[in-house]
Write an enzyme that holds these catalytic residues in place. Structure first.
Site, PDB file in Angstrom:
ATOM      1  N   TYR A  95     -28.496 -35.714 -11.508  1.00 43.06           N
ATOM      2  CA  TYR A  95     -28.916 -34.331 -11.756  1.00 43.06           C
ATOM      3  C   TYR A  95     -29.645 -34.254 -13.092  1.00 43.06           C
ATOM      4  O   TYR A  95     -29.557 -35.145 -13.928  1.00 43.06           O
ATOM      5  CB  TYR A  95     -27.732 -33.351 -11.715  1.00 43.06           C
ATOM      6  CG  TYR A  95     -26.811 -33.425 -12.907  1.00 43.06           C
ATOM      7  CD1 TYR A  95     -27.014 -32.602 -14.009  1.00 43.06           C
ATOM      8  CD2 TYR A  95     -25.741 -34.310 -12.933  1.00 43.06           C
ATOM      9  CE1 TYR A  95     -26.175 -32.675 -15.117  1.00 43.06           C
ATOM     10  CE2 TYR A  95     -24.903 -34.378 -14.029  1.00 43.06           C
ATOM     11  CZ  TYR A  95     -25.121 -33.560 -15.115  1.00 43.06           C
ATOM     12  OH  TYR A  95     -24.293 -33.630 -16.198  1.00 43.06           O
ATOM     13  N   CYS A  96     -30.396 -33.169 -13.258  1.00 44.29           N
ATOM     14  CA  CYS A  96     -31.115 -32.879 -14.506  1.00 44.29           C
ATOM     15  C   CYS A  96     -31.005 -31.384 -14.747  1.00 44.29           C
ATOM     16  O   CYS A  96     -30.045 -30.760 -14.323  1.00 44.29           O
ATOM     17  CB  CYS A  96     -32.566 -33.363 -14.406  1.00 44.29           C
ATOM     18  SG  CYS A  96     -33.513 -32.536 -13.108  1.00 44.29           S
ATOM     19  N   ARG A  97     -31.975 -30.791 -15.381  1.00 43.67           N
ATOM     20  CA  ARG A  97     -31.934 -29.337 -15.623  1.00 43.67           C
ATOM     21  C   ARG A  97     -32.300 -28.550 -14.381  1.00 43.67           C
ATOM     22  O   ARG A  97     -31.613 -27.625 -13.993  1.00 43.67           O
ATOM     23  CB  ARG A  97     -32.859 -28.946 -16.787  1.00 43.67           C
ATOM     24  CG  ARG A  97     -32.758 -27.457 -17.151  1.00 43.67           C
ATOM     25  CD  ARG A  97     -33.721 -27.041 -18.239  1.00 43.67           C
ATOM     26  NE  ARG A  97     -35.105 -27.361 -17.936  1.00 43.67           N
ATOM     27  CZ  ARG A  97     -35.901 -26.666 -17.108  1.00 43.67           C
ATOM     28  NH1 ARG A  97     -35.440 -25.599 -16.510  1.00 43.67           N
ATOM     29  NH2 ARG A  97     -37.133 -27.042 -16.895  1.00 43.67           N
TER      30      ARG A  97
END
Length: 116
Positions: free
Chosen positions: A77-79
């Protein structure tokens, strides 16, 4: 075995699973052999991350492949979901087959976040 079919033999084409928050949380809870990776930069990670996540920024991913075993379920995941999708693509090209990423990234996460 998880719903994603991790562990099943797959053809050469690897489809990266894009999971909504509910599905992602389910995989986090169900997978016994998972590695949760936050691909944001360190300052973003420190501001709040999903508990249990290892920070391997997308900018360092190719140099740090040795930290990611190919025999584990890799949840990314990231932002917003864009960098984690890119990370999954990079990993797929490196022979990883058990990949999924969080649609909408940590911005869509409604669970607890840890801070450092």
């Amino acid at each position: 075995m998880s719903r994603l079919g991790f562990g099943k033999s797959e053809s050469v084409t690897v489809r990266v699973k894009t999971l909504k928050v509910v599905e992602f949380r389910s995989e986090l809870e169900q997978s016994k052999n998972k590695l949760l990776i936050d691909v944001r930069e360190p300052d973003e990670y420190k501001s709040g991350f999903i508990p249990g996540a290892k920070n391997i920024p997308l900018s360092q991913l190719e140099k740090r492949l040795g930290e990611i075993p190919k025999d584990r379920d890799v949840l990314l995941y990231c932002r917003s979901g864009m960098r984690s999708k890119s990370a999954a693509s990079i990993l797929s090209k490196q022979g990883y087959t058990r990949l999924a990423h969080l649609q909408g990234g940590v911005s869509s996460w409604d669970g607890k976040l840890s801070r450092r």
